[in-house]
Design an enzyme around this catalytic site. Structure first.
Site, PDB file in Angstrom:
ATOM      1  N   HIS A  69       0.397   1.703 -13.211  1.00 39.90           N
ATOM      2  CA  HIS A  69       1.155   0.560 -13.722  1.00 39.90           C
ATOM      3  C   HIS A  69       2.629   0.960 -13.847  1.00 39.90           C
ATOM      4  O   HIS A  69       2.932   2.056 -14.333  1.00 39.90           O
ATOM      5  CB  HIS A  69       0.588   0.148 -15.083  1.00 39.90           C
ATOM      6  CG  HIS A  69       1.301  -1.021 -15.675  1.00 39.90           C
ATOM      7  ND1 HIS A  69       1.099  -2.313 -15.230  1.00 39.90           N
ATOM      8  CD2 HIS A  69       2.240  -1.110 -16.647  1.00 39.90           C
ATOM      9  CE1 HIS A  69       1.873  -3.131 -15.918  1.00 39.90           C
ATOM     10  NE2 HIS A  69       2.585  -2.427 -16.786  1.00 39.90           N
ATOM     11  N   GLY A  96       0.785  -1.231   0.000  1.00 36.59           N
ATOM     12  CA  GLY A  96       0.000   0.000   0.000  1.00 36.59           C
ATOM     13  C   GLY A  96       0.814   1.276   0.000  1.00 36.59           C
ATOM     14  O   GLY A  96       0.363   2.302   0.505  1.00 36.59           O
ATOM     15  N   ASN A 120       1.440   3.193  -2.490  1.00 37.39           N
ATOM     16  CA  ASN A 120       0.728   4.212  -3.274  1.00 37.39           C
ATOM     17  C   ASN A 120      -0.458   4.773  -2.506  1.00 37.39           C
ATOM     18  O   ASN A 120      -0.733   5.978  -2.559  1.00 37.39           O
ATOM     19  CB  ASN A 120       0.273   3.632  -4.622  1.00 37.39           C
ATOM     20  CG  ASN A 120       1.400   3.642  -5.632  1.00 37.39           C
ATOM     21  OD1 ASN A 120       1.741   4.679  -6.197  1.00 37.39           O
ATOM     22  ND2 ASN A 120       2.018   2.486  -5.841  1.00 37.39           N
ATOM     23  N   MET A 175      -3.993  -6.901  -7.431  1.00 43.89           N
ATOM     24  CA  MET A 175      -3.379  -7.894  -8.317  1.00 43.89           C
ATOM     25  C   MET A 175      -4.377  -8.770  -9.072  1.00 43.89           C
ATOM     26  O   MET A 175      -4.040  -9.882  -9.469  1.00 43.89           O
ATOM     27  CB  MET A 175      -2.413  -8.778  -7.506  1.00 43.89           C
ATOM     28  CG  MET A 175      -1.246  -8.021  -6.895  1.00 43.89           C
ATOM     29  SD  MET A 175      -0.298  -7.083  -8.110  1.00 43.89           S
ATOM     30  CE  MET A 175       0.574  -8.416  -8.915  1.00 43.89           C
ATOM     31  N   ARG A 176      -5.597  -8.281  -9.276  1.00 44.56           N
ATOM     32  CA  ARG A 176      -6.567  -9.088 -10.031  1.00 44.56           C
ATOM     33  C   ARG A 176      -7.152  -8.273 -11.169  1.00 44.56           C
ATOM     34  O   ARG A 176      -7.183  -7.048 -11.101  1.00 44.56           O
ATOM     35  CB  ARG A 176      -7.702  -9.552  -9.124  1.00 44.56           C
ATOM     36  CG  ARG A 176      -7.216 -10.473  -8.034  1.00 44.56           C
ATOM     37  CD  ARG A 176      -8.382 -11.002  -7.250  1.00 44.56           C
ATOM     38  NE  ARG A 176      -7.911 -11.538  -5.987  1.00 44.56           N
ATOM     39  CZ  ARG A 176      -8.129 -12.783  -5.584  1.00 44.56           C
ATOM     40  NH1 ARG A 176      -8.806 -13.616  -6.332  1.00 44.56           N
ATOM     41  NH2 ARG A 176      -7.675 -13.186  -4.417  1.00 44.56           N
TER      42      ARG A 176
HETATM   43  C1  GRF Z   1       3.038  -0.649  -7.848  1.00 43.82           C
HETATM   44  O1  GRF Z   1       4.330  -0.798  -8.357  1.00 43.82           O
HETATM   45  C2  GRF Z   1       2.037  -0.471  -8.954  1.00 43.82           C
HETATM   46  O2  GRF Z   1       2.579   0.055 -10.112  1.00 43.82           O
HETATM   47  C3  GRF Z   1       1.567  -1.872  -9.231  1.00 43.82           C
HETATM   48  O3  GRF Z   1       1.607  -2.523  -7.988  1.00 43.82           O
HETATM   49  C4  GRF Z   1       2.544  -1.888  -7.126  1.00 43.82           C
HETATM   50  C5  GRF Z   1       1.822  -1.559  -5.852  1.00 43.82           C
HETATM   51  O4  GRF Z   1       2.647  -1.209  -4.808  1.00 43.82           O
HETATM   52  N1  GRF Z   1       0.255  -1.836  -9.869  1.00 43.82           N
HETATM   53  P1  GRF Z   1       2.041  -0.643  -3.446  1.00 43.82           P
HETATM   54  O5  GRF Z   1       1.156  -1.732  -2.842  1.00 43.82           O
HETATM   55  O6  GRF Z   1       1.281   0.603  -3.739  1.00 43.82           O
HETATM   56  O7  GRF Z   1       3.251  -0.403  -2.599  1.00 43.82           O
END
Ligand code: GRF
Length: 204
Positions: A112, A13, A15, A93-94
């Site tokens: 992404h 998490g 992001n 992841m889905r």
């Molecule tokens: C990120 O690198 C994003 O680009 C990809 O999954 C990762 C998520 O990381 N879709 P986080 O859980 O936000 O640390």
């Protein structure tokens, strides 16, 4: 009026954290109303709780790459109940399927770790490195039925340096993600909220 966000994740998490920090620091005029994860141990849930955000664990499903249709329908209902304006995928992841796509048309976005349309799918940083690219980056895009195929909203470049490993490159891309996602959301918030406030326009 603030833009209400529902965030979906599967992992640590970081992001989501960048978005919550941007809100706290006044760089993003929005509110995270719900965080959902498909893994009860996901760091994103602990983080959301720390920030006082409602959380929900998505029940286990038959497939790893998508939710069962009945479960995804319930997820969409839960998000509707939260009154979120926008669904933000942050390390989810889905694949998103029709129950969500129909419930929130044009209102689901993802980040992404590549410059789309290049290097869709898993471990995009490794794909870029192995392809011998000198530049990669990250992309915020709308989610459609394909894998990382929805229209691009914003991209940020990240150089690939001599001696980079997949790990060092991924770490550099994540730093860019943490700046691009909140910034892009701030732009979208301005646009979406302007739309919502247009005379005669009602929230769907
Ligand atoms: C990120 O690198 C994003 O680009 C990809 O999954 C990762 C998520 O990381 N879709 P986080 O859980 O936000 O640390």
């Amino acid at each position: 009026m603030k833009l209400k966000l529902a965030i979906l994740g599967s992992g640590k998490g970081s992001n989501c954290k960048a978005i919550l920090e941007a809100i706290d620091e006044g760089r993003l005029d929005a509110e995270v109303v719900l965080v959902m994860a498909d893994n009860p141990d996901a760091g994103i849930l602990r983080l959301a709780k720390k920030y006082g955000v409602d959380t929900e664990v998505i029940p286990e499903c038959r497939f790893r790459t998508k939710l069962d249709e009945t479960v995804e329908t319930k997820v969409a209902e839960r998000i509707r109940k939260s009154e979120a304006d926008l669904v933000v995928l942050a390390g989810y992841m889905r694949m998103v399927k029709s129950p969500m796509l129909k419930a929130f048309p044009g209102r689901i976005i993802n980040i992404h770790p590549s410059l789309l349309p290049k290097f869709k799918g898993l471990e995009a940083w490794r794909q870029a490195l192995e392809a011998g690219e000198k530049m990669t980056g990250c992309t915020v895009h709308y989610v459609d039925a394909g894998m990382d195929t929805g229209s691009v909203i914003a991209r940020q470049e990240v150089p690939i340096l001599d001696g980079d490993t997949p790990e060092s490159l991924h770490a550099r891309i994540q730093i860019a993600e943490h700046s691009l996602y909140p910034k892009t959301l701030a732009n979208l918030a301005g646009k979406l909220m302007q739309g919502e406030n247009e005379p005669g326009r009602k929230k769907s």
